[in-house]
Design an enzyme around this catalytic site. Structure first.
Site, PDB file in Angstrom:
ATOM      1  N   MET A  77       0.858  -1.159   0.000  1.00 54.57           N
ATOM      2  CA  MET A  77       0.000   0.000   0.000  1.00 54.57           C
ATOM      3  C   MET A  77       0.898   1.215   0.000  1.00 54.57           C
ATOM      4  O   MET A  77       1.819   1.247   0.791  1.00 54.57           O
ATOM      5  CB  MET A  77      -0.857  -0.080   1.243  1.00 54.57           C
ATOM      6  CG  MET A  77      -2.113   0.751   1.390  1.00 54.57           C
ATOM      7  SD  MET A  77      -2.118   2.476   1.097  1.00 54.57           S
ATOM      8  CE  MET A  77      -1.769   3.166   2.669  1.00 54.57           C
ATOM      9  N   PRO A  78       0.723   2.146  -0.825  1.00 52.34           N
ATOM     10  CA  PRO A  78      -0.283   2.311  -1.860  1.00 52.34           C
ATOM     11  C   PRO A  78       0.095   1.650  -3.188  1.00 52.34           C
ATOM     12  O   PRO A  78       1.257   1.405  -3.450  1.00 52.34           O
ATOM     13  CB  PRO A  78      -0.376   3.829  -2.026  1.00 52.34           C
ATOM     14  CG  PRO A  78       0.944   4.344  -1.580  1.00 52.34           C
ATOM     15  CD  PRO A  78       1.469   3.382  -0.575  1.00 52.34           C
ATOM     16  N   HIS A  79      -0.935   1.433  -3.970  1.00 54.54           N
ATOM     17  CA  HIS A  79      -0.766   0.856  -5.302  1.00 54.54           C
ATOM     18  C   HIS A  79      -1.260   1.866  -6.330  1.00 54.54           C
ATOM     19  O   HIS A  79      -2.361   2.411  -6.187  1.00 54.54           O
ATOM     20  CB  HIS A  79      -1.559  -0.448  -5.427  1.00 54.54           C
ATOM     21  CG  HIS A  79      -1.533  -1.015  -6.807  1.00 54.54           C
ATOM     22  ND1 HIS A  79      -0.399  -1.578  -7.353  1.00 54.54           N
ATOM     23  CD2 HIS A  79      -2.490  -1.084  -7.758  1.00 54.54           C
ATOM     24  CE1 HIS A  79      -0.674  -1.985  -8.591  1.00 54.54           C
ATOM     25  NE2 HIS A  79      -1.931  -1.689  -8.857  1.00 54.54           N
TER      26      HIS A  79
END
Length: 75
Positions: A1-3
């Site tokens: 995370m994040p993507h």
């Protein structure tokens, strides 16, 4: 995370260009979201122009109110 999932028309980028893109996007995410570099993932999905309406209908139009950067075009 994040993507980060980038969808765009085909660009014919070589591996070096893709790596540079991912590196720069990762740096922005790290700086603005205080994420760790190892936590960021980036995908590049090239969509044929004739198929873009599917992206618009499924991902852009339904989220128009929550987009932090809206496109300057409509379908």
């Amino acid at each position: 995370m994040p993507h980060v999932d980038i969808k765009c028309f085909p660009r014919d980028l070589n591996e070096e260009q893709k790596t540079a893109l991912a590196t720069e996007i990762t740096a922005v995410i790290v700086r603005h979201l205080q994420s760790k570099e190892r936590s960021v993932s980036v995908a590049l999905n090239e969509i044929e122009p004739d198929d873009w309406k599917m992206v618009w209908d499924a991902e852009i139009a339904p989220q128009m109110d929550s987009l932090i950067k809206k496109p300057g075009y409509s379908m």
